[in-house]
Design a protein around this motif. Structure first.
Motif, PDB file in Angstrom:
ATOM      1  N   VAL A   1       0.856  -1.187   0.000  1.00  0.00           N
ATOM      2  CA  VAL A   1       0.000   0.000   0.000  1.00  0.00           C
ATOM      3  C   VAL A   1       0.892   1.237   0.000  1.00  0.00           C
ATOM      4  CG1 VAL A   1      -1.785   1.272   1.251  1.00  0.00           C
ATOM      5  CG2 VAL A   1      -1.784  -1.241   1.255  1.00  0.00           C
ATOM      6  N   PRO A   2       0.710   2.163  -0.940  1.00  0.00           N
ATOM      7  CA  PRO A   2       1.656   3.289  -1.081  1.00  0.00           C
ATOM      8  C   PRO A   2       1.439   4.425  -0.087  1.00  0.00           C
ATOM      9  CG  PRO A   2      -0.023   3.424  -2.748  1.00  0.00           C
ATOM     10  CD  PRO A   2      -0.293   2.149  -2.006  1.00  0.00           C
ATOM     11  N   PHE A   3       0.532   4.270   0.863  1.00  0.00           N
ATOM     12  CA  PHE A   3       0.287   5.343   1.812  1.00  0.00           C
ATOM     13  C   PHE A   3      -0.024   4.762   3.192  1.00  0.00           C
ATOM     14  CE2 PHE A   3      -3.807   4.419  -0.206  1.00  0.00           C
ATOM     15  CZ  PHE A   3      -4.601   4.151   0.894  1.00  0.00           C
ATOM     16  N   GLN A   4       0.083   5.617   4.194  1.00  0.00           N
ATOM     17  CA  GLN A   4      -0.359   5.251   5.527  1.00  0.00           C
ATOM     18  C   GLN A   4      -1.333   6.300   6.019  1.00  0.00           C
ATOM     19  OE1 GLN A   4       3.707   5.659   7.424  1.00  0.00           O
ATOM     20  NE2 GLN A   4       2.524   6.749   8.987  1.00  0.00           N
ATOM     21  N   ILE A   5      -2.315   5.880   6.782  1.00  0.00           N
ATOM     22  CA  ILE A   5      -3.344   6.782   7.286  1.00  0.00           C
ATOM     23  C   ILE A   5      -2.858   7.434   8.574  1.00  0.00           C
ATOM     24  CG2 ILE A   5      -5.673   6.907   8.243  1.00  0.00           C
ATOM     25  CD1 ILE A   5      -6.485   4.712   6.318  1.00  0.00           C
ATOM     26  N   ILE A   6      -3.000   8.762   8.639  1.00  0.00           N
ATOM     27  CA  ILE A   6      -2.643   9.515   9.828  1.00  0.00           C
ATOM     28  C   ILE A   6      -3.924   9.757  10.623  1.00  0.00           C
ATOM     29  CG2 ILE A   6      -1.636  11.653  10.704  1.00  0.00           C
ATOM     30  CD1 ILE A   6      -0.067  11.847   8.094  1.00  0.00           C
ATOM     31  N   PRO A   7      -4.062   9.188  11.810  1.00  0.00           N
ATOM     32  CA  PRO A   7      -5.329   9.280  12.552  1.00  0.00           C
ATOM     33  C   PRO A   7      -5.579  10.674  13.098  1.00  0.00           C
ATOM     34  CG  PRO A   7      -3.657   8.240  13.907  1.00  0.00           C
ATOM     35  CD  PRO A   7      -3.040   8.431  12.543  1.00  0.00           C
ATOM     36  N   GLY A   8      -6.820  10.945  13.408  1.00  0.00           N
ATOM     37  CA  GLY A   8      -7.193  12.208  14.041  1.00  0.00           C
ATOM     38  C   GLY A   8      -8.370  12.878  13.373  1.00  0.00           C
ATOM     39  N   HIS A   9      -8.292  13.080  12.064  1.00  0.00           N
ATOM     40  CA  HIS A   9      -9.381  13.701  11.314  1.00  0.00           C
ATOM     41  C   HIS A   9     -10.246  12.616  10.686  1.00  0.00           C
ATOM     42  CE1 HIS A   9      -8.217  17.960  11.441  1.00  0.00           C
ATOM     43  NE2 HIS A   9      -6.971  17.536  11.374  1.00  0.00           N
ATOM     44  N   HIS A  10     -11.537  12.832  10.708  1.00  0.00           N
ATOM     45  CA  HIS A  10     -12.446  11.936   9.992  1.00  0.00           C
ATOM     46  C   HIS A  10     -13.771  12.649   9.788  1.00  0.00           C
ATOM     47  CE1 HIS A  10     -14.065   8.189   8.478  1.00  0.00           C
ATOM     48  NE2 HIS A  10     -15.130   8.381   9.231  1.00  0.00           N
ATOM     49  N   GLY A  11     -14.162  12.778   8.531  1.00  0.00           N
ATOM     50  CA  GLY A  11     -15.461  13.354   8.230  1.00  0.00           C
ATOM     51  C   GLY A  11     -15.501  14.865   8.159  1.00  0.00           C
ATOM     52  N   GLY A  12     -14.352  15.521   8.079  1.00  0.00           N
ATOM     53  CA  GLY A  12     -14.342  16.975   7.990  1.00  0.00           C
ATOM     54  C   GLY A  12     -13.416  17.453   6.888  1.00  0.00           C
ATOM     55  N   THR A  13     -13.667  18.649   6.390  1.00  0.00           N
ATOM     56  CA  THR A  13     -12.843  19.236   5.342  1.00  0.00           C
ATOM     57  C   THR A  13     -11.582  19.845   5.950  1.00  0.00           C
ATOM     58  OG1 THR A  13     -14.818  19.746   4.048  1.00  0.00           O
ATOM     59  CG2 THR A  13     -12.789  20.910   3.461  1.00  0.00           C
ATOM     60  N   ILE A  14     -10.420  19.485   5.433  1.00  0.00           N
ATOM     61  CA  ILE A  14      -9.143  20.012   5.912  1.00  0.00           C
ATOM     62  C   ILE A  14      -8.816  21.278   5.128  1.00  0.00           C
ATOM     63  CG2 ILE A  14      -6.719  19.514   6.373  1.00  0.00           C
ATOM     64  CD1 ILE A  14      -8.699  17.729   7.858  1.00  0.00           C
ATOM     65  N   SER A  15      -8.550  22.367   5.839  1.00  0.00           N
ATOM     66  CA  SER A  15      -8.259  23.639   5.176  1.00  0.00           C
ATOM     67  C   SER A  15      -6.767  23.870   4.988  1.00  0.00           C
ATOM     68  CB  SER A  15      -8.848  24.798   5.986  1.00  0.00           C
ATOM     69  OG  SER A  15      -8.339  24.804   7.313  1.00  0.00           O
ATOM     70  N   THR A  16      -5.933  23.418   5.940  1.00  0.00           N
ATOM     71  CA  THR A  16      -4.512  23.724   5.902  1.00  0.00           C
ATOM     72  C   THR A  16      -3.688  22.571   6.443  1.00  0.00           C
ATOM     73  OG1 THR A  16      -5.073  26.037   6.395  1.00  0.00           O
ATOM     74  CG2 THR A  16      -2.744  25.438   6.506  1.00  0.00           C
ATOM     75  N   ILE A  17      -2.539  22.316   5.817  1.00  0.00           N
ATOM     76  CA  ILE A  17      -1.508  21.426   6.354  1.00  0.00           C
ATOM     77  C   ILE A  17      -0.217  22.224   6.448  1.00  0.00           C
ATOM     78  CG2 ILE A  17      -0.178  19.305   6.040  1.00  0.00           C
ATOM     79  CD1 ILE A  17      -2.462  18.210   4.377  1.00  0.00           C
ATOM     80  N   LEU A  18       0.335  22.325   7.647  1.00  0.00           N
ATOM     81  CA  LEU A  18       1.600  23.024   7.864  1.00  0.00           C
ATOM     82  C   LEU A  18       2.669  22.026   8.288  1.00  0.00           C
ATOM     83  CD1 LEU A  18       0.502  26.217   9.881  1.00  0.00           C
ATOM     84  CD2 LEU A  18       1.038  26.069   7.449  1.00  0.00           C
ATOM     85  N   VAL A  19       3.848  22.117   7.672  1.00  0.00           N
ATOM     86  CA  VAL A  19       4.987  21.279   8.037  1.00  0.00           C
ATOM     87  C   VAL A  19       6.156  22.200   8.363  1.00  0.00           C
ATOM     88  CG1 VAL A  19       6.574  19.456   7.288  1.00  0.00           C
ATOM     89  CG2 VAL A  19       4.187  19.426   6.526  1.00  0.00           C
ATOM     90  N   ASP A  20       6.830  21.963   9.500  1.00  0.00           N
ATOM     91  CA  ASP A  20       7.921  22.853   9.864  1.00  0.00           C
ATOM     92  C   ASP A  20       9.136  22.599   8.982  1.00  0.00           C
ATOM     93  OD1 ASP A  20      10.109  21.594  12.356  1.00  0.00           O
ATOM     94  OD2 ASP A  20       8.805  20.392  11.091  1.00  0.00           O
ATOM     95  N   GLU A  21      10.142  23.462   9.076  1.00  0.00           N
ATOM     96  CA  GLU A  21      11.272  23.423   8.156  1.00  0.00           C
ATOM     97  C   GLU A  21      12.126  22.174   8.305  1.00  0.00           C
ATOM     98  OE1 GLU A  21      13.408  26.977   8.962  1.00  0.00           O
ATOM     99  OE2 GLU A  21      13.802  26.490  11.069  1.00  0.00           O
ATOM    100  N   THR A  22      12.045  21.486   9.450  1.00  0.00           N
ATOM    101  CA  THR A  22      12.788  20.241   9.647  1.00  0.00           C
ATOM    102  C   THR A  22      11.937  19.005   9.400  1.00  0.00           C
ATOM    103  OG1 THR A  22      12.259  20.143  12.008  1.00  0.00           O
ATOM    104  CG2 THR A  22      14.230  21.387  11.374  1.00  0.00           C
ATOM    105  N   SER A  23      10.651  19.202   9.098  1.00  0.00           N
ATOM    106  CA  SER A  23       9.690  18.112   8.886  1.00  0.00           C
ATOM    107  C   SER A  23       9.555  17.214  10.111  1.00  0.00           C
ATOM    108  CB  SER A  23      10.081  17.259   7.670  1.00  0.00           C
ATOM    109  OG  SER A  23       9.974  18.009   6.488  1.00  0.00           O
ATOM    110  N   ARG A  24       9.766  17.790  11.278  1.00  0.00           N
ATOM    111  CA  ARG A  24       9.585  17.035  12.511  1.00  0.00           C
ATOM    112  C   ARG A  24       8.169  17.161  13.045  1.00  0.00           C
ATOM    113  NH1 ARG A  24      13.079  17.588  18.189  1.00  0.00           N
ATOM    114  NH2 ARG A  24      11.936  15.942  19.308  1.00  0.00           N
ATOM    115  N   TYR A  25       7.506  18.281  12.732  1.00  0.00           N
ATOM    116  CA  TYR A  25       6.155  18.510  13.231  1.00  0.00           C
ATOM    117  C   TYR A  25       5.235  18.897  12.078  1.00  0.00           C
ATOM    118  CZ  TYR A  25       8.432  18.645  17.790  1.00  0.00           C
ATOM    119  OH  TYR A  25       9.158  18.323  18.893  1.00  0.00           O
ATOM    120  N   MET A  26       3.971  18.519  12.238  1.00  0.00           N
ATOM    121  CA  MET A  26       2.963  18.821  11.227  1.00  0.00           C
ATOM    122  C   MET A  26       1.685  19.264  11.931  1.00  0.00           C
ATOM    123  SD  MET A  26       1.416  16.351   8.224  1.00  0.00           S
ATOM    124  CE  MET A  26       0.452  15.349   9.370  1.00  0.00           C
TER     125      MET A  26
END
Length: 363
Positions: A312-337
């Protein structure tokens, strides 16, 4: 991490090291969050607050301050306006935000926080996207009136208009700096690493255009929709090396375009059936992990293993379900999202969830 919020979040931004995070939405307030205090668990969630989240969410978001997102009506009176877009200077000296009336507000942040310095007025409808230029001397705005404008922040005046879109503007992204810096002879002037002359814009009807900031009269490069793909796009992003573009579509797909390889997509990433429209995209720092948000879940795609049928080429990130996502922010080191829920004033429901993730490399 869960940042408690009762309203839809239409826009979110952060400083370069994610020390401060800013959100705005339907309630008409700009909120400033202390991300470092949140990561260090200065405000744990209570058992009741944790009940509505997955088991791994235990840290609560620490709000540092907030201020009213006031616009000026025709009578000259301040009125609250929903926050449709925003961007912040890299060291949180100032912030720009988009209003329902079409005005763009410039706010102080570091000193005399929350004071409105000026209003930039040209758009006629809500400002859906704002991006500060890499050199931080200007800002590019896109609105529901189909206009894309570049503002000179030194003068506060309109410097350029990008004419070509036929629908509401949904995303604006500058090409990453890494592709702009080339080898120089010792006799030539040094390259400004902050300069990014290539601009990507998309509109809600699926149109995707590429602009050269150095050529005011040049026509943009257009990327075509694949066959049988509905005309729709609310999010697009660059690869870290600036050689590929990813555009989310309504029919559960993400189109990948390669610069210099024509106007048709080089490949299409297909999400599971009934996963819903792709509303937000972000590339991780390794240049092979693409974070893709749709109505059902947030997924992280491994672009190197997409062609392999055995996994499977992806993994599911838990937390959101059933809502529209407006923004994804990733820090400059890609340690936090960070991910926020909101429909940005368009179609879609929201569960008002604002979550933070710590990214751990595997293998």
């Amino acid at each position: 991490m869960a940042f408690l919020n009762q309203y839809q979040i239409h826009a979110a931004t952060s400083v370069s090291n994610m020390r401060w995070v800013f959100t705005g939405g339907e309630d008409g307030y700009i909120k400033k969050w202390d991300f470092y205090a949140t990561v260090n668990n200065k405000q744990p969630l209570t058992l009741g607050q944790r009940h509505s989240h997955v088991d791994s969410v235990a840290k609560g978001g620490v709000m540092a301050s907030y201020w009213e997102h006031n616009d000026v009506n025709e009578s000259g009176v301040d009125v609250l306006s929903p926050v449709y877009s925003m961007d912040v200077q890299s060291e949180a000296m100032w912030l720009v935000s988009g209003m329902k009336s079409g005005s763009i507000a410039l706010w102080t942040v570091r000193h005399d926080e929350g004071r409105r310095i000026t209003l930039l007025s040209k758009h006629k409808k809500p400002v859906s996207v704002l991006r500060i230029s890499p050199d931080e001397y200007g800002v590019v705005s896109g609105a529901w009136d189909r206009a894309v404008l570049y503002w000179d922040l030194n003068t506060g005046k309109l410097a350029r208009a990008f004419a070509g879109h036929m629908s509401q503007i949904s995303s604006i992204e500058f090409q990453p700096w890494s592709t702009q810096v080339q080898a120089q002879d010792v006799d030539t002037e040094p390259v400004d690493k902050r300069a990014s002359p290539v601009l990507l814009t998309t509109s809600i009807d699926g149109q995707c255009l590429l602009w050269d900031m150095r050529a005011p009269k040049a026509l943009p490069q257009s990327f075509h929709l694949p066959k049988k793909t509905p005309p729709w796009a609310t999010s697009a992003c660059w690869s870290c090396d600036g050689r590929r573009i990813y555009v989310g579509r309504r029919n559960n797909t993400v189109d990948e375009y390669e610069l210099g390889m024509g106007s048709q997509p080089s490949r299409t990433l297909k999400l599971p059936m009934n996963s819903g429209p792709v509303t937000a995209l972000a590339m991780m720092g390794n240049n092979r992990s693409l974070v893709c948000a749709s109505t059902d879940n947030v997924r992280m795609w491994d672009l190197a293993s997409v062609e392999r049928r055995s996994s499977v080429p992806f993994q599911i990130i838990p937390g959101h379900h059933g809502g529209t996502i407006s923004t994804i922010l990733v820090d400059e080191t890609s340690r936090y999202m960070l991910t926020t829920s909101g429909n940005r004033g368009w179609d879609g429901s929201s569960n008002n969830v604002f979550l933070g993730y710590e990214v751990t490399p595997i293998g």
